[in-house]
Scaffold this motif. Structure first.
Motif, PDB file in Angstrom:
ATOM      1  N   ALA A  39      24.071 -30.967  17.879  1.00 18.81           N
ATOM      2  CA  ALA A  39      23.102 -31.129  16.532  1.00 18.81           C
ATOM      3  C   ALA A  39      23.852 -30.703  15.732  1.00 18.81           C
ATOM      4  N   PHE A  40      24.442 -29.246  16.217  1.00 22.60           N
ATOM      5  CA  PHE A  40      24.472 -28.302  15.050  1.00 22.60           C
ATOM      6  C   PHE A  40      26.146 -27.771  15.647  1.00 22.60           C
ATOM      7  N   SER A  41      26.926 -29.315  16.122  1.00 22.17           N
ATOM      8  CA  SER A  41      28.701 -28.868  16.017  1.00 22.17           C
ATOM      9  C   SER A  41      29.252 -27.667  16.535  1.00 22.17           C
ATOM     10  N   LYS A 114       9.578 -20.628  11.916  1.00 21.12           N
ATOM     11  CA  LYS A 114       9.727 -22.117  11.046  1.00 21.12           C
ATOM     12  C   LYS A 114       9.633 -22.794  13.402  1.00 21.12           C
ATOM     13  N   SER A 115       9.147 -23.258  12.700  1.00 27.01           N
ATOM     14  CA  SER A 115       8.831 -23.865  14.660  1.00 27.01           C
ATOM     15  C   SER A 115       8.933 -25.917  13.883  1.00 27.01           C
ATOM     16  N   SER A 116       8.576 -27.008  14.504  1.00 23.31           N
ATOM     17  CA  SER A 116       9.657 -27.831  14.249  1.00 23.31           C
ATOM     18  C   SER A 116       8.706 -29.128  15.949  1.00 23.31           C
ATOM     19  N   GLN A 117       8.805 -30.429  15.784  1.00 20.92           N
ATOM     20  CA  GLN A 117       8.037 -31.176  16.972  1.00 20.92           C
ATOM     21  C   GLN A 117       8.369 -32.123  16.934  1.00 20.92           C
ATOM     22  N   ILE A 177      15.180 -33.953  21.126  1.00 26.15           N
ATOM     23  CA  ILE A 177      14.854 -32.296  20.342  1.00 26.15           C
ATOM     24  C   ILE A 177      15.493 -32.501  18.989  1.00 26.15           C
ATOM     25  N   ILE A 178      16.561 -33.039  19.489  1.00 28.51           N
ATOM     26  CA  ILE A 178      17.499 -33.633  17.780  1.00 28.51           C
ATOM     27  C   ILE A 178      17.191 -34.319  16.630  1.00 28.51           C
ATOM     28  N   LEU A 179      15.766 -35.091  16.979  1.00 31.51           N
ATOM     29  CA  LEU A 179      15.166 -35.217  16.023  1.00 31.51           C
ATOM     30  C   LEU A 179      13.740 -33.801  15.721  1.00 31.51           C
ATOM     31  N   ALA A 180      13.375 -33.267  16.425  1.00 30.46           N
ATOM     32  CA  ALA A 180      12.745 -31.743  16.238  1.00 30.46           C
ATOM     33  C   ALA A 180      13.905 -30.835  15.400  1.00 30.46           C
ATOM     34  N   LEU A 185      18.730 -28.284  10.802  1.00 32.82           N
ATOM     35  CA  LEU A 185      19.714 -28.839   9.768  1.00 32.82           C
ATOM     36  C   LEU A 185      19.426 -29.360   8.891  1.00 32.82           C
ATOM     37  N   ASN A 186      18.109 -29.018   8.174  1.00 41.03           N
ATOM     38  CA  ASN A 186      18.211 -29.075   6.718  1.00 41.03           C
ATOM     39  C   ASN A 186      17.325 -28.515   5.832  1.00 41.03           C
ATOM     40  N   LYS A 187      17.867 -27.149   6.445  1.00 49.28           N
ATOM     41  CA  LYS A 187      16.856 -25.867   5.862  1.00 49.28           C
ATOM     42  C   LYS A 187      16.821 -26.250   4.317  1.00 49.28           C
TER      43      LYS A 187
END
Length: 190
Positions: A39-41, A114-117, A177-180, A185-187
């Motif tokens: 995701a972050f290369s 920040k959190s995501s799921q 995980i990439i979707l979370a 990736l788009n702050k």
């Protein structure tokens, strides 16, 4: 209980960020490293710690399974607060009119508060496996018994067994995980 992982590692003039996974399962650690790197290369330092999910050994339904993933990430953060990211991965089962199906929730926290799921795709389980789960067995144990495996949950898992290795547990979790990671990736958008 604090562990002595380095906060950041200098590697060829680049800083490696530290990710703590709320599990010592090698598949969960490996898929986290793979997904973040893709995701972050860039590469990351990833370690796992044993944490409690705070839910039943075999979570049932979205709510309990997501709670388990959140608890794993939160407990990983409590165990090692110096990291950059904390990841909780929890597999669960549920039922509908077609039968019992499996899935997992991913929960990620960052040092930026920040959190995501995200949730994996679902797939239906064979009747023999379903009966064992209903009798109180965890999915991994049921798979081991039905398919004559040994510790399958630390290898390809149910998804690997049932797809004949086309999709293994690492690939299955990596996409979620990439979707979370989308908000990270788009702050500017989240």
């Amino acid at each position: 209980m604090s562990m002595n992982f380095p906060k950041r590692v200098n590697f060829q003039d680049a800083e490696k960020q530290l990710i703590i996974v709320g599990s010592k399962n090698p598949v969960k650690i490996s898929c986290t490293e793979s997904a973040f790197s893709e995701a972050f290369s860039k590469s990351f330092l990833v370690n796992g710690v044993n944490t409690s999910s705070g839910v039943s050994d075999q979570p049932v339904g979205n709510e309990e399974t997501l709670k388990g993933a959140k608890n794993r990430a939160t407990n990983a953060k409590k165990t090692f607060p110096e990291a950059d990211f904390w990841v909780g991965i929890e597999g669960g089962v549920d039922e509908d009119e077609h039968g019992m199906f499996a899935f997992a929730w991913i929960y990620i926290e960052s040092d930026q508060n920040k959190s995501s799921q995200s949730k994996t795709g679902t797939f239906y389980l064979p009747d023999e496996v379903t009966k064992l789960i209903k009798s109180g067995m965890e999915l991994g144990e049921a798979d081991d018994q039905v398919f004559s495996q040994l510790n399958s949950k630390q290898q390809g898992g149910s998804v690997g067994i049932l797809t004949h290795g086309v999709v293994d547990r690492k690939a299955y979790y990596s996409q979620a995980i990439i979707l979370a990671l989308i908000p990270f990736l788009n702050k500017n958008l989240y």
